[in-house]
Design a protein around this motif. Structure first.
Motif: not given
Length: 346
Positions: A151-152, A155-156, A158-159, A174, A177, A184, A187, A190
């Motif tokens: 997940y680290c 999310y990185s 995705l950003y 996504l 995920l 979630d 998510l 997003l």
């Protein structure tokens, strides 16, 4: 390996070399690399697998460790950190990997006996089709389970794509995920945001050009890459008259046959006969503008040629950009024709 198996050459945009090694030999391999002058890059970004090294020539190498799971015999790899529970890592699973000795320009090397199984595990059933929106770290089908480290990275990434405005790639990530975390809230929010952005996004129309006589994998790669640059692919098929004028002979397949095959391809949204030779700059630029495209995708063998430099200049005032992509080496319609001729003669 993806480039070697899919395209017969290294990937044009690959930034490093990946070498697989038995995990039990990792430390001795590192010592050997350092003895040869390789230096660890950025402390391998906090990972114990893979380990990243840079040579004084500038070449970067990822040393990827693979271990065997005793209970199943499967091969385990992934992104691992030290001094954390193993289940916190991003762990990937492969069926048992067997290697064989093969000849290469560098001599005998060890190579997977069934490379397509590894590529399918990493990239899915469609690994032969280039996909600009596929993120290996987030979307690899062989990720064993979601984890803190997974997940680290997710999310990185995705950003990063959000900052680029690459909502297609965000959408692809996504979807994966949400398979792990279907409830979630972050998510799901997003995904709703990305869907709205895609709805309001003006589609990018892309033009690809060619004779496409005796359709072959090089043509398919060119069209797949062209489609990955936009949302809607228009393909201009050169008519028979162009071949007679430029090559002095007609194509093997006539223009109607070639057009019907191109229209049937899943990546093609529209196929038309080209209205003017590209060497006729003014008429060609006018015809291209009539297709209402934003990009023209061209093989890089034409880059910096007078013909396409003139076309680039003519298309620029109409906000139409020319993008050059790598030419697929080793195969062409001409070589296929030579193969057929040699077969007939033998």
């Amino acid at each position: 390996m993806l480039g070697l198996e899919r395209e017969g050459q290294l990937l044009e945009n690959d930034k490093d070399v990946d070498i697989g090694i038995d995990w039990s030999h990792m430390e001795s391999a590192i010592e050997h690399l350092q003895h040869l002058g390789w230096q660890e890059e950025a402390q391998s970004y906090g990972l114990i697998n893979p380990r990243c090294f840079r040579h004084q020539s500038g070449l970067v190498l990822d040393l990827c460790g693979y271990a065997t799971e005793q209970s199943t015999g499967d091969t385990i790899s992934g992104l691992w950190m030290q001094d954390v529970p193993f289940t916190w890592n991003r762990v990937t699973r492969f069926s048992a990997i067997q290697v064989v000795s093969i000849s290469s320009p560098a001599g005998e090397i060890c190579y997977p006996q069934y490379p397509e199984q590894i590529l399918q595990a990493l990239y899915g059933l469609d690994w032969k089709i280039p996909d600009a929106n596929f993120d290996t770290i987030v979307c690899a089908p062989n990720i064993m389970q979601d984890s803190y480290l997974y997940y680290c990275y997710a999310y990185s990434h995705l950003y990063t794509e959000w900052k680029k405005g690459n909502f297609k790639k965000m959408h692809a990530m996504l979807k994966v995920l949400l398979q792990f975390k279907p409830h979630d809230g972050l998510l799901k929010n997003l995904m709703q945001f990305v869907l709205k952005q895609e709805e309001s996004h003006q589609p990018c129309r892309v033009l690809a050009l060619g004779f496409f006589d005796l359709l072959h994998p090089g043509h398919l790669r060119y069209l797949s890459l062209a489609k990955s640059h936009g949302d809607y692919l228009v393909v201009g098929v050169a008519p028979d008259a162009f071949a007679l004028k430029s090559k002095g002979r007609p194509p093997i397949m006539d223009q109607d046959e070639r057009l019907s095959i191109i229209k049937a391809l899943a990546c093609v949204d529209k196929a038309v006969l080209v209205g003017a030779p590209m060497a006729d700059t003014e008429r060609a630029a006018h015809w291209i503008a009539q297709q209402s495209v934003n990009l023209v995708i061209c093989g890089d063998e034409w880059q910096h040629t007078p013909r396409w430099q003139a076309l680039e200049a003519a298309l620029a005032p109409q906000n139409i950009q020319v993008v050059y992509i790598p030419y697929t080496q080793g195969i062409s319609s001409t070589k296929i024709k030579e193969r057929i001729q040699n077969f007939n003669e033998s």
